[in-house]
Design an enzyme around this catalytic site. Structure first.
Site, short mmCIF file in Angstrom:
data_model
loop_
_atom_site.label_atom_id
_atom_site.label_comp_id
_atom_site.label_asym_id
_atom_site.label_seq_id
_atom_site.Cartn_x
_atom_site.Cartn_y
_atom_site.Cartn_z
N ASP A 105 7.70 7.12 2.75
CA ASP A 105 8.71 6.26 2.00
C ASP A 105 8.37 5.44 0.74
OD1 ASP A 105 7.74 4.59 3.85
OD2 ASP A 105 9.83 4.14 4.82
N ASP A 108 3.24 -0.06 0.35
CA ASP A 108 3.61 -1.56 0.25
C ASP A 108 2.15 -2.12 0.07
OD1 ASP A 108 5.02 -4.06 0.18
OD2 ASP A 108 4.91 -4.10 2.33
N PHE A 157 12.23 -6.73 -0.77
CA PHE A 157 12.64 -5.73 0.51
C PHE A 157 13.65 -4.78 0.16
CE2 PHE A 157 13.85 -4.37 4.81
CZ PHE A 157 12.47 -4.23 5.30
N ARG A 170 19.52 3.09 7.03
CA ARG A 170 18.74 4.44 6.50
C ARG A 170 19.41 5.36 5.79
NH1 ARG A 170 13.49 4.13 8.97
NH2 ARG A 170 13.37 3.28 11.08
P1 IMP Z 1 2.33 -0.76 4.27
O1 IMP Z 1 2.47 -2.41 4.05
O2 IMP Z 1 1.92 -0.10 2.83
O3 IMP Z 1 1.37 -0.19 5.31
O4 IMP Z 1 3.80 -0.30 4.68
C1 IMP Z 1 4.07 0.08 5.69
C2 IMP Z 1 5.70 0.69 5.94
O5 IMP Z 1 6.14 -0.75 5.87
C3 IMP Z 1 6.29 1.61 5.05
O6 IMP Z 1 6.00 2.91 5.25
C4 IMP Z 1 7.67 1.34 5.31
O7 IMP Z 1 8.32 1.77 6.65
C5 IMP Z 1 7.73 -0.42 5.73
N1 IMP Z 1 8.20 -1.15 4.43
C6 IMP Z 1 7.29 -1.64 3.39
N2 IMP Z 1 8.02 -2.39 2.51
C7 IMP Z 1 9.53 -2.07 2.79
C8 IMP Z 1 10.54 -2.27 2.23
O8 IMP Z 1 10.82 -2.86 1.12
N3 IMP Z 1 11.78 -1.83 3.13
C9 IMP Z 1 11.62 -1.29 4.00
N4 IMP Z 1 10.63 -0.83 4.72
C10 IMP Z 1 9.28 -1.36 4.07
#
Ligand code: IMP
Length: 179
Positions: A105, A108, A157, A170
């Site tokens: 998705d 981040d 976010f 979702r």
């Molecule tokens: P990471 O920080 O790249 O490991 O992201 C991990 C997970 O955090 C993503 O796959 C999303 O499920 C969730 N995530 C990160 N940013 C957002 C956001 O802005 N909205 C909703 N979920 C998020």
């Protein structure tokens, strides 16, 4: 019941509309197919956030497509990830000799994808690529390669189109921010 009713009533402002998302997904599907002409492509959907992205991406693809599902969890709740990632549901089938595209998705901090790419690369795919609907480059903590990015967004976010806040929103057909 009351908290979820309240959550459903929370206004969400549209950041990326449904037609914009659909148009971009068609472009990404064409790009992926151009990179792997005539090949069967094995898509790995990272649950739960990527379920709608995968559904629309595979429907926009020409040619041979298979798919499998896995789930990751990063410890911690709320809107920030703790950086610790674990595998909650593994794939049903192996990846040896397959052209694999991870469907995620959002990237981040990059910690989830970094971990995922490492464990999937170790399973011997013929090629491994990653498609993310969204990217927040300003939040990156680790360098991670993403070949196909739908939209680059600021550090906000977001919810909708598979992404949740506390498991809600979702189902929204657009990407939005909680107003
Ligand atoms: P990471 O920080 O790249 O490991 O992201 C991990 C997970 O955090 C993503 O796959 C999303 O499920 C969730 N995530 C990160 N940013 C957002 C956001 O802005 N909205 C909703 N979920 C998020």
């Amino acid at each position: 019941m009351l908290p979820s009713l309240a959550m459903n009533a929370t206004p969400v402002e549209i950041l990326i509309s449904s037609p914009e998302i659909q148009q971009r997904i068609r472009e990404l599907a064409a790009e992926i197919r151009r990179d792997l002409p005539g090949e069967d492509i094995h898509f790995i959907c990272v649950l739960k956030g990527a379920f709608l992205f995968l559904a629309d991406l595979v429907r926009a693809m020409d040619g041979g497509v298979t798919m499998d599902f896995m789930a990751m969890s990063s410890y911690g709740a709320g809107t920030t990830s703790s950086g610790e990632v674990r595998l909650v549901k593994d794939l049903d089938a192996g990846l040896e000799g397959r052209h694999v595209v991870i469907v995620e998705d959002i990237v981040d901090t990059g910690l989830t994808l970094h971990y995922l790419q490492d464990i999937l690369r170790a399973r011997g795919p013929k090629s491994l690529r990653t498609a993310c609907l969204l990217s927040k480059p300003s939040r990156r903590q680790v360098d991670v390669q993403v070949e196909y990015v739908g939209f680059t967004i600021e550090d906000r976010f977001v919810v909708g189109f598979g992404l949740d806040y506390d498991e809600h929103h979702r189902n929204l057909p657009f990407i939005g921010v909680i107003a």
